[in-house]
Design an enzyme around this catalytic site. Structure first.
Site, mmCIF file in Angstrom:
data_model
loop_
_atom_site.group_PDB
_atom_site.id
_atom_site.type_symbol
_atom_site.label_atom_id
_atom_site.label_comp_id
_atom_site.label_asym_id
_atom_site.label_seq_id
_atom_site.Cartn_x
_atom_site.Cartn_y
_atom_site.Cartn_z
ATOM 1 N N ASP A 59 -7.560 -1.792 4.296
ATOM 2 C CA ASP A 59 -6.167 -1.399 4.578
ATOM 3 C C ASP A 59 -5.903 -1.306 6.079
ATOM 4 O OD1 ASP A 59 -5.950 -1.170 1.820
ATOM 5 O OD2 ASP A 59 -6.368 0.973 1.832
ATOM 6 N N LEU A 76 24.840 48.100 -2.300
ATOM 7 C CA LEU A 76 23.446 47.681 -2.416
ATOM 8 C C LEU A 76 23.356 46.185 -2.733
ATOM 9 C CD1 LEU A 76 20.483 48.717 -2.491
ATOM 10 C CD2 LEU A 76 20.744 48.922 -4.968
ATOM 11 N N ALA A 77 23.763 45.801 -3.934
ATOM 12 C CA ALA A 77 23.642 44.397 -4.343
ATOM 13 C C ALA A 77 24.565 43.492 -3.534
ATOM 14 C CB ALA A 77 23.943 44.264 -5.838
ATOM 15 N N CYS A 116 46.709 41.802 -6.798
ATOM 16 C CA CYS A 116 46.504 41.439 -5.389
ATOM 17 C C CYS A 116 47.817 41.146 -4.674
ATOM 18 C CB CYS A 116 45.612 40.194 -5.285
ATOM 19 S SG CYS A 116 44.054 40.314 -6.156
ATOM 20 N N HIS A 172 0.856 -1.192 0.000
ATOM 21 C CA HIS A 172 0.000 0.000 0.000
ATOM 22 C C HIS A 172 0.890 1.240 0.000
ATOM 23 C CE1 HIS A 172 -3.657 2.326 0.678
ATOM 24 N NE2 HIS A 172 -2.951 3.068 1.524
#
Length: 923
Positions: free
Chosen positions: A164, A653-654, A728, A128
């Site tokens: 069942d 912001l982002a 860098c 089932h």
């Protein structure tokens, strides 16, 4: 208790015992599931003495009957088993004739009398598809989804005269994914695991170890069969409830609603986050808000204002279309088949004929389902075509959306021709004729596989540092755009093709992307030159060349990411196995700097993708163009929508919103130490997302008097002036031993005077413009500070008198430890030299390490013992000996102290984008 009992009993099923006890079985039921259970039980050594199934439908035998007949097993096909509550005499006689010891009912739609159920020695067991006692009844899988259950599963129980309600033998469960359908659950878990569990249950019975656990009354539910007439959608519900209703009826019987003109049935529902997408309204009876026909499907609204999107719509005549095409006019033109395609069509016709055995001849008008095919036959058709037609990949949806043979062949032919691909990527380029080529540059946000304007329509100018002119306007991503990009990446990771893709296929896509980058290297290098000021020849070799190498390197890692097995103490008398798995993190954010726009993108995103993550990348505001061109190439390479998203805009912001976003699990950042600290804080406060940071540097380069001076001069200059000093790991401070100091400085100045400063696209140029005006101004102020504090300006220190942002290569000497020049990074073409006493190795090491930064360092000497001693003492992530700037895709790169933590490149970079899961099992 039941699950643990099942696990306990399973331990006795060793190879030796497993084959000892076998039973004579009667299989009662039908379907492909019944057929597979039949095959598995026979494979395990049990004897199937009879199969009882349904009569042929339209002249077509059930799969279970076909399999048994092929093997010579007695097959009985009864339309019914009893009349007026009494078992039919010939039925019971036929049943008793086989002498079964156990009835196995894998899937049965008929009512079986109790004298049959209780007839054999061991009775009967039934499969089932729910975790009983929840969802008793014939539509258990549907109701699992309709009611929003978080867990699904199946039960194998002992049949009784209830519905069942018999005692439980074993159960298994799985998680319900947010967008699972009935088919998805069935195919992923209920079907394959159910087949195995039925065999396990039979063996437990054969061994006399099968439990009979009474079902609990607590939590018991019974729901009736879901039919078309009661599958109508009630709209006054939250979006999640609407989604559950639709997917709970997908594919049968189908949740439906009424528009102003017709009844439509919805398929392929998924929840939708973010802002409301643009679309054409579709009025739906009973719904408070009209739906929206969008490019991704039909968007529907719950009473809580949240959204879901439906992929496909079916009309009353059975025709199914993509929901996005609801308002499309006209019919798709019919393609003429080539001779080769006609041969393929004949092969497919034979497959149809094999499935539709009751149809005398398959014609163009033959309808697959109206001719008697079921949903399981769809799988047979798709797999049969894949096998016969050179691996052609069809989806089940292709059958449902083209049910007539003629229409279906058109779908197949379009797929063979590649015409079935998603709509071609639309790119609104900015074009410029530069460097003997026409540059075609995307300028919009790249979200979910499409170039789109920022939601609020804002743009900004990106500037060519060579002359200060505007290259083009670029979309300025808003917070809403970030949310869309993250939602797309999350959906691609959790529900899309990317999350299901095997590692080798992922690597294939990355290799294809690297090839496309190489094919377009001249255009990419030109864009890099005009957007960042990089000298074209350097951009071609390093900015672009190393980017290509990086993607190829990590593409090779995709199918080599492994966990390990770990010996642990055994919990005797049991045994244990512990192993680790390396898994992707999910959605990753990447924020890159402006000095190497494409290369920094590659260093981080290649490892991120190889590990199986999806990403949202924010390029530096002043250098967005190669990242957006890269986005175009990812689409051409075939990366699924949402895997890679590029959002140009500001860091404040982002970038800040990315660091705070709760759905992002990792953020990789390259930039200043001050911003890195802010990002780390935001990542911690938001959701403790994993962070890797490559930050500022003040890399010391120590030049001893026993060096090879010509090489030290040449590489010392490269250590400072490479890429205009915007590097860098640039040598931020040179320590030159006293005895060679003056000669070293003289030779450096002599070489500087030979350098050609000019247009970066000129192949003879050595030194191009600084990246942007604000940075040039900062460098000039840096030089003013050096002079003010008493350092000796030997050369340069001024802006070159020409258009653009050019600065003279500069040399300062007599720089003392307390000075600004000794402590702070210039990130420009400024050589800062300090003299140290002859032979004072430990003294110069103390000076070199007297900084909060620790990204890179270098030493020049012929004495290998001195070199190794210095390399051990220098506090830096990288030490160069008698070379500089020698980075490689296979070598890890990253700093210590306030230069950050975490690695780019090499195998170690992968670990920045993976999590380790430990799994321990007992057996």
């Amino acid at each position: 208790m039941l699950w643990r009992s099942g696990q306990l009993l399973r331990r006795f099923s060793t190879a030796r015992v497993y084959y000892k006890n076998k039973l004579k079985l009667a299989l009662i039921g039908q379907s492909l599931f019944g057929q597979e259970v039949y095959h598995n039980l026979r494979k395990q050594g049990h004897r199937v003495v009879g199969v009882f199934t349904v009569p042929d439908k339209d002249g077509k035998a059930d799969p279970l009957a076909l399999a048994a007949q092929k093997d010579g097993i007695p097959v009985f096909k009864f339309p019914r088993w009893r009349i007026k509550d009494k078992t039919i005499k010939e039925v019971i006689e036929a049943y008793r004739s086989v002498g079964a010891e156990l009835n196995v009912l894998p899937f049965c739609t008929q009512f079986i009398p109790m004298d049959i159920i209780d007839g054999p020695k061991h009775g009967s067991i039934i499969y089932h598809p729910s975790i009983l006692p929840r969802h008793r009844g014939a539509s258990a899988i549907n109701w699992t989804l309709i009611q929003g259950d978080k867990k699904a599963g199946f039960s194998i129980f002992w049949a009784d005269n209830g519905l069942d309600t018999g005692p439980l033998l074993l159960q298994r469960e799985c998680d319900v994914e947010p967008n699972d359908t009935v088919d998805a659950l069935y195919n992923r878990f209920l079907f394959p695991e159910g087949i195995k569990a039925m065999a396990e249950a039979v063996q437990l019975i054969a061994d006399g170890k099968a439990p009979r656990i009474p079902q609990s009354k607590e939590g018991a539910t019974y729901e009736g069969i879901q039919k078309k007439e009661n599958a109508k959608i009630s709209w006054d519900q939250p979006a999640e409830a609407l989604h559950n209703w639709i997917r709970g009826h997908d594919k049968v019987p189908g949740a439906w609603a009424e528009t102003d003109t017709q009844v439509v049935t919805f398929y392929g529902s998924s929840l939708l986050d973010g802002s409301v997408p643009p679309g054409e309204p579709l009025a739906i009876k009973g719904a408070e808000k009209p739906g929206l026909v969008t490019k991704n499907g039909l968007v529907l609204f719950g009473n809580d204002g949240k959204m879901l999107v439906v992929k496909n719509i079916q009309f009353e005549d059975g025709r199914m279309i993509p929901a996005s095409k609801y308002f499309s006019k006209g019919e798709t033109c019919v393609v003429e088949l080539t001779d080769e395609e006609k041969k393929v069509a004949q092969e497919i016709k034979a497959i149809w004929a094999g499935i539709l055995s009751n149809v005398s001849a398959v014609e163009d008008s033959t309808d697959f389902f109206k001719s008697g095919a079921s949903s399981m036959d769809v799988v047979r058709l798709v797999e049969g075509i894949r096998q016969k037609c050179g691996g052609l990949q069809l989806q089940n949806e292709d059958v449902y959306m083209a049910t007539k043979f003629g229409d279906f062949i058109q779908v197949v032919v379009r797929k063979l021709r590649g015409e079935d691909q998603e709509e071609e990527l639309v790119v609104d380029y900015v074009s410029k004729d530069i460097n003997n080529m026409t540059l075609k540059m995307p300028y919009q946000c790249f979200i979910n596989g499409q170039f789109v304007n920022a939601e609020d329509g804002q743009t900004y100018d990106t500037i060519n540092p060579t002359d200060g002119s505007t290259i083009c306007k670029v979309s300025y991503a808003s917070v809403a755009d970030v949310d869309k990009a993250v939602a797309a990446a999350k959906d691609a990771f959790e529900n899309g093709e990317w999350g299901k893709m095997n590692a080798r296929e992922r690597g294939r896509l990355m290799y294809r992307l690297a090839d496309l980058m190489e094919e377009n290297q001249e255009e990419l290098a030109t864009i890099e030159a005009i957007d960042s000021g990089a000298v074209y020849t350097l951009a071609l070799k390093t900015h672009i060349g190393m980017s290509v190498q990086t993607f190829r390197y990590f593409a090779g890692w995709c199918d080599k990411i492994q966990g390990s097995t770990i010996p642990i103490n055994q919990a005797r008398p049991n045994r244990n196995l512990t192993f680790t798995k390396k898994e992707p993190l999910g959605v990753c954010a990447i924020i890159i700097p402006w000095n190497y726009p494409l290369m920094m993108l590659a260093w981080k995103s290649a490892a991120c993708l190889a590990a199986g993550n999806t990403l949202v990348l924010k390029p530096a505001q002043v250098t967005p163009l190669t990242a957006l061109k890269f986005a175009e190439l990812t689409a051409k390479a075939g990366f699924p929508k949402g895997v890679i998203n590029i959002i140009p805009g500001s860091g404040g912001l982002a970038g800040q919103h990315l660091s705070e976003h709760p759905d992002i699990r990792k953020l990789g950042f390259t930039g200043s130490t001050a911003i890195g600290k802010q990002i780390m804080k935001s990542c911690a406060v938001s959701n403790l997302k994993k962070v890797s940071l490559e930050l500022g540097g003040k890399s010391p380069l120590i030049i001893f008097s026993d060096c090879e001076l010509d090489k030290a001069v040449r590489m010392g200059m490269g250590a400072v002036y490479f890429n205009k000093g915007e590097n860098c790991i640039a040598a931020g401070r040179l320590f030159v031993e006293e005895s060679i100091h003056d000669e070293f400085v003289r030779r450096v100045v002599e070489e500087i005077k030979k350098m050609k400063i000019g247009d970066p696209l000129d192949r003879a140029t050595d030194h191009g413009p600084q990246n942007h005006k604000a940075h040039l101004d900062k460098l000039l102020q840096y030089c003013e500070m050096g002079v003010k504090e008493g350092a000796t300006l030997v050369y340069g220190g001024r802006q070159v008198p020409r258009p653009g942002f050019f600065m003279e290569p500069t040399v300062f000497t007599d720089v003392e430890d307390h000075m600004y020049l000794a402590k702070e990074e210039s990130f420009g073409p400024i050589m800062v030299i300090s003299k140290f006493k002859n032979g004072d190795i430990d003294g110069v090491l103390q000076q070199a390490n007297n900084t909060e930064y620790g990204l890179a360092s270098g030493v020049f000497t012929r004495d290998i013992n001195k070199a190794m001693y210095v390399s051990e003492k220098l506090e830096a992530g990288t030490v160069f000996i008698n070379t500089y700037n020698k980075t490689d895709v296979a070598a890890p790169f990253g700093g210590v102290k306030q230069s950050g933590f975490g690695k780019d490149l090499g195998e170690e970079a992968l670990h920045e984008y993976l999590k380790t899961k430990a799994v321990t099992l007992e057996y």
